[in-house]
Design a protein around this motif. Structure first.
Motif, PDB file in Angstrom:
ATOM      1  N   VAL B  37       0.933  -1.254  -0.124  1.00 41.91           N
ATOM      2  CA  VAL B  37       0.039  -0.134  -0.079  1.00 41.91           C
ATOM      3  C   VAL B  37       0.832   1.375   0.069  1.00 41.91           C
ATOM      4  O   VAL B  37       0.371   2.256  -0.120  1.00 41.91           O
ATOM      5  N   GLN B  38       1.986   1.308   0.457  1.00 44.18           N
ATOM      6  CA  GLN B  38       2.947   2.256   0.589  1.00 44.18           C
ATOM      7  C   GLN B  38       3.463   2.739  -0.957  1.00 44.18           C
ATOM      8  O   GLN B  38       3.575   2.076  -1.794  1.00 44.18           O
ATOM      9  N   VAL B  39       3.220   4.322  -1.016  1.00 45.72           N
ATOM     10  CA  VAL B  39       3.642   4.876  -2.290  1.00 45.72           C
ATOM     11  C   VAL B  39       4.733   4.436  -3.255  1.00 45.72           C
ATOM     12  O   VAL B  39       4.897   4.104  -4.183  1.00 45.72           O
ATOM     13  N   ILE B  49       1.296   5.610  -8.900  1.00 45.06           N
ATOM     14  CA  ILE B  49       1.036   5.823  -7.394  1.00 45.06           C
ATOM     15  C   ILE B  49      -0.542   6.030  -7.313  1.00 45.06           C
ATOM     16  O   ILE B  49      -0.934   6.743  -6.295  1.00 45.06           O
ATOM     17  N   GLN B  50      -1.353   5.802  -8.022  1.00 44.38           N
ATOM     18  CA  GLN B  50      -2.762   6.041  -8.059  1.00 44.38           C
ATOM     19  C   GLN B  50      -3.134   5.262  -6.766  1.00 44.38           C
ATOM     20  O   GLN B  50      -2.551   3.900  -6.414  1.00 44.38           O
ATOM     21  N   GLN B  51      -3.941   5.625  -5.767  1.00 42.83           N
ATOM     22  CA  GLN B  51      -4.193   4.953  -4.675  1.00 42.83           C
ATOM     23  C   GLN B  51      -4.662   3.527  -4.997  1.00 42.83           C
ATOM     24  O   GLN B  51      -5.742   3.350  -5.668  1.00 42.83           O
ATOM     25  N   LYS B  68      -8.764   4.723  -6.607  1.00 37.46           N
ATOM     26  CA  LYS B  68      -8.958   5.865  -7.284  1.00 37.46           C
ATOM     27  C   LYS B  68      -8.920   5.788  -8.684  1.00 37.46           C
ATOM     28  O   LYS B  68      -9.764   4.837  -9.222  1.00 37.46           O
ATOM     29  N   VAL B  69      -8.133   6.249  -9.577  1.00 38.01           N
ATOM     30  CA  VAL B  69      -8.307   6.586 -11.027  1.00 38.01           C
ATOM     31  C   VAL B  69      -8.192   5.409 -11.910  1.00 38.01           C
ATOM     32  O   VAL B  69      -6.823   5.295 -12.092  1.00 38.01           O
TER      33      VAL B  69
END
Lengths: 403, 403
Positions: B37-39, B49-51, B68-69
Motif C-alpha cells: 500500500v505504501q507509495v 501511484i494511484q491509490q 482511485k483513478v
C-alpha cells in the motif's frame, strides 16, 4: 540563535495543555497520560520539533523528553521541564515518576504511529501499559484556535497576497503549468513561507501549490484532493504538467503556505487573455456558492448540513456534475480544518455531525471540474465566529489577468 | 495523456515481481502473498501511484486493485491485471481468489503502516490472515538496481549539473541561505526535478535542498541528518535561515532531485570570496576521505567496515571531532542507499554486516562540522560494481565560486 518569526509563547502552551488534559480526564475511559511523538502534535504542545517524546500526565506538568538537540529544544520550547532522554529504555521510569505506579492507560497517536514502532513501545512499557488512540482528543483540541494561532494563520495568508501579485507579470511569458507552479512555490518561500507543508497520514502529502489549466486539470486526483492534474510524471501524478499554459483557458492556482507552522489555504483563478462566456458563468456560479456558504458557516452549524447545502447550491447553479472533482471522482467534502496541518478537523462532509465551534478555522473550497476547461474554483480560509465567519484570506477573488 | 519522461517498462516490473516473489518463498516462514500500500513500494511494483493495493501472491500474477483513478492506473502501469476495488470489503475475496482458501500468511509494510489502518485490515481479512512485516524483503529487492533504474538515477544527477551551474551568478547578489536554497529548489524543478522527495518513515522528511553556511550550519539536525541548520523557523528547524550569506565562509549545498521517481543526492561547497586556509585544509581532507572510500566500496565489501574505515580516515585527517555532525550530535553513518526513497538500504553504518551487492546505489557523504565555519563536505552517488564504484554524480568537486 533566534528567529524574527513568532515562537509559541508560554501562555499558549499552558492553554493547550489544560485543554488536552481536560479532554484526557473527560474521555471514557480516561487516560492517565499521553505520549506524543508526531511532529505537528509535538510542536503544538511544546513549540519545538526536536526529536522528542512529550509525556503529558492527566494532572500536573508535562515533560519534554528530548532525543536530539537539548539546547535547541530548550530555546525553542517555553515548557519548564525539558530534559534529555538518553535511551528509550528510560520511558518506563519517566512514566512511573510522572503518573505513579502501574497500571497506566496511555494515549499514543495510533492514526499515524507505524505498527513496528508501536510494538517497540509496547515492549518497552510492558504489559501494565494499555495503549489507546490519543489522536482524536489532541486533534479536537487543536481544532479550536486561540487568537494567537489565528494571527499566525492570518500572517500565512499574507504570503498569498505577495505571490498572487506576481502572477500577472508571469503570465506574460511562455510557461508550462508546472513551471508557473514551481516559480510561485519559490516566490512563496522568498515571501515568508517556511518550506514545509504538513498533512496527516501515510503518503498524504502535497506540494505548496498546484497550478492546472484546461484538460490536464480535469484529470482526477490520485489521492483525496478535489484537484488532481497530470503532474510532471506518473511518479508524482498531481499538479502542473510540462504542457504550456494556453490563452483563454482558466488557470486554477491552489496554494498553501506556512509561517510559524500554521498554514494558509487559498485558491484563485487566472487567465492569459480572456475567459469565454461559459467559464465566466461557471466562475460566477462558484462565487455565489461561496457566498451562500459564508452565510451559513458559524458556531453551532453542523458540517454535514453545510456540505449538503453546498451540493444543493451546486445543483441550483447547474454545477452538480463536476462539483468537487470530475464526474465519478468527486470528493465528498467542501471544506476542511486548517492549522498546523492542512487536513484537520472539522471537515465539511457527510457524517461530521458535531456542530462547529467558535475558533475553528476552515478552508472552504467550492470547485467545479469541466472536462475541457479544467478546474474553476475559489477557496478562502475562514475563522468561525459565534455569529458568522471572518475571512482570513485578504486576496481579491477576481480572476487574475495578464497585465 | 503521456509524459516525455520514462515510465516503468513491463520488463522492469516483471523482473521486480520475480525478485520479490523469490524472496517471499525463501523467507522463513514463507509468505503466501504481499499486500502493498505504501507509495514508493507501489510505484516500484506497478509503475503508478494511484491509490491502490497491489496484491502479489508468492506464485502467479499480481493484481493491482485500484481505489482511485482506474484509467490513469491502466495507462501508467504496464501490469496486465489492473482492476477496480470498489470497497475494501472486497480484499478478502481477492486474496482468496489469488491465493486459494485461508489461512494465509500475508506481508504488509509494518514499518510504515499506521496502527489504526493495520487494525482495519486485520478486521477486514479475518483471523485466518496472519499479517507479518513484508517491508524488509521489498526493500532488499529494491536495493539492487537494474540498468534501467541506474539510468534514471544518472538522469536525476543531470539536474544537479544544471542547478550548480547557476550558483556562481547567484552568489553575486545579497542572499540569505534560505533564499539561495529556495531559488535552487525552484531551478531544480524547472530543470526536470519532479517536485517530490520521498523518505520512508513517520515524520522523516526533507526539502529538495539544504543550504547552510558558517555558525548556522553547525547547529545539529533535529532528526537523522548529518547537516542540521537553523532553518527559517523552529517549526521547520533545518536547512537555510533568514541570515545573509557572508563572504569567506564555506557554503554547503546538499541537494536532492528526482526524475521518474528516482533520486539523486549530491553535496558541493561554494563560497563568496575566498576560503581561508583552515577551510581549504579541511576540504582537502574531506576529498581524501572520499577518495579512500571510493577505493574500498565494491560488491562484497561490508558496510559496517566501510564506516569504520571512514572514521579511521577522519581521525587520520584530524577531523574526528565533528565528522558527520557537530560533536555530541554526530550521526552514525557515512552513506546510504538511494533510489525511489532517499533513506534506502544498504547503509554504511555499524551493524550493517551484509556485504554490498553489485547494483547497489549509495550516496557517500563525508562531512565535517566546524563550530564557526559550519559544514564542509562532499557527497556523490555511486553505483556499486563487482570491481569498484562508478560515480553517477558528474559535477566537479571543486568549490563553486562567484564569477
Amino acid at each position: 540563535m533566534s528567529s524574527a518569526m513568532a515562537t509559541v509563547p508560554k501562555s499558549e502552551l499552558e492553554r493547550r495543555i489544560r485543554l488536552v488534559q481536560g479532554r484526557m480526564r473527560e474521555r471514557s475511559p480516561p487516560l492517565d497520560a499521553l505520549l506524543v511523538v508526531q511532529v505537528a502534535d509535538l510542536y503544538y504542545l511544546s513549540g519545538t520539533i526536536q526529536q522528542a517524546h512529550l509525556l503529558l500526565p492527566a494532572e500536573g506538568e508535562p515533560r519534554l523528553l528530548v532525543r536530539k538537540v537539548l539546547e535547541r529544544a530548550r530555546s525553542d520550547s517555553a515548557l519548564d521541564d525539558v530534559r534529555p532522554l538518553a535511551s528509550l529504555k528510560g520511558l518506563r521510569d519517566e512514566l512511573e515518576s510522572a503518573c505513579g505506579a502501574a497500571p497506566w492507560r496511555l494515549g499514543m497517536e495510533l492514526d499515524v504511529l507505524p505498527v513496528n514502532l508501536h510494538r517497540a513501545y509496547l515492549d518497552l512499557l510492558g504489559a501494565e501499559a494499555e495503549v489507546l488512540d490519543g489522536s482524536p482528543l489532541i486533534l479536537a483540541a487543536r481544532a479550536v484556535k486561540s487568537p494567537w494561532e489565528i494571527e499566525q494563520i492570518r500572517e500565512a495568508h499574507r504570503i498569498h497576497q505577495r505571490i498572487f501579485d506576481e502572477v500577472p507579470e508571469l503570465l506574460g511569458g511562455e510557461l508550462t503549468s508546472y513551471a508557473l507552479q514551481s516559480i510561485l512555490e519559490s516566490r512563496a518561500r522568498l515571501a515568508g513561507h517556511c518550506g514545509v507543508i504538513r498533512m496527516r497520514g501515510l503518503d498524504v502529502s502535497t506540494s505548496i501549490g498546484i497550478v492546472v489549466s484546461g484538460e490536464e486539470g480535469a484529470l482526477p486526483s490520485h489521492s483525496m484532493f478535489p484537484i488532481g492534474g497530470e503532474g510532471p510524471h506518473p511518479s508524482v501524478a498531481h499538479g502542473g504538467s510540462r504542457r504550456p499554459l494556453r490563452d483563454g483557458l482558466p488557470i486554477a492556482l491552489d496554494f498553501l503556505a506556512s509561517t510559524a507552522g500554521y498554514h494558509a489555504d487559498c485558491t484563485r483563478m487566472a487567465v492569459k487573455g480572456e475567459l469565454d462566456a461559459e467559464t465566466a458563468a461557471i466562475f460566477e456560479g462558484i462565487g455565489r456558492i461561496l457566498r451562500r456558504l459564508e452565510g451559513i458557516v458559524r458556531a453551532g452549524a453542523v458540517p454535514s448540513r453545510i456540505y449538503a447545502a453546498a451540493l444543493e447550491e451546486a445543483a441550483t447553479e447547474g454545477l452538480a456534475n463536476g462539483f468537487m472533482g470530475p464526474e465519478k471522482y468527486q470528493v465528498r467534502f467542501v471544506g476542511h480544518g486548517v492549522g498546523l496541518e492542512v487536513n484537520e478537523v472539522p471537515v465539511l462532509a457527510p457524517k461530521f455531525d458535531e456542530p462547529l465551534a467558535a475558533g475553528n478555522t476552515l478552508a472552504v473550497e467550492p470547485k467545479f471540474t469541466h472536462p475541457r476547461l479544467g478546474v474553476i474554483g475559489l477557496e478562502n480560509t475562514y475563522l468561525v465566529r459565534e455569529t458568522g465567519v471572518e475571512n482570513l484570506t485578504p486576496y481579491p477573488e477576481a480572476v487574475i489577468r495578464r497585465r
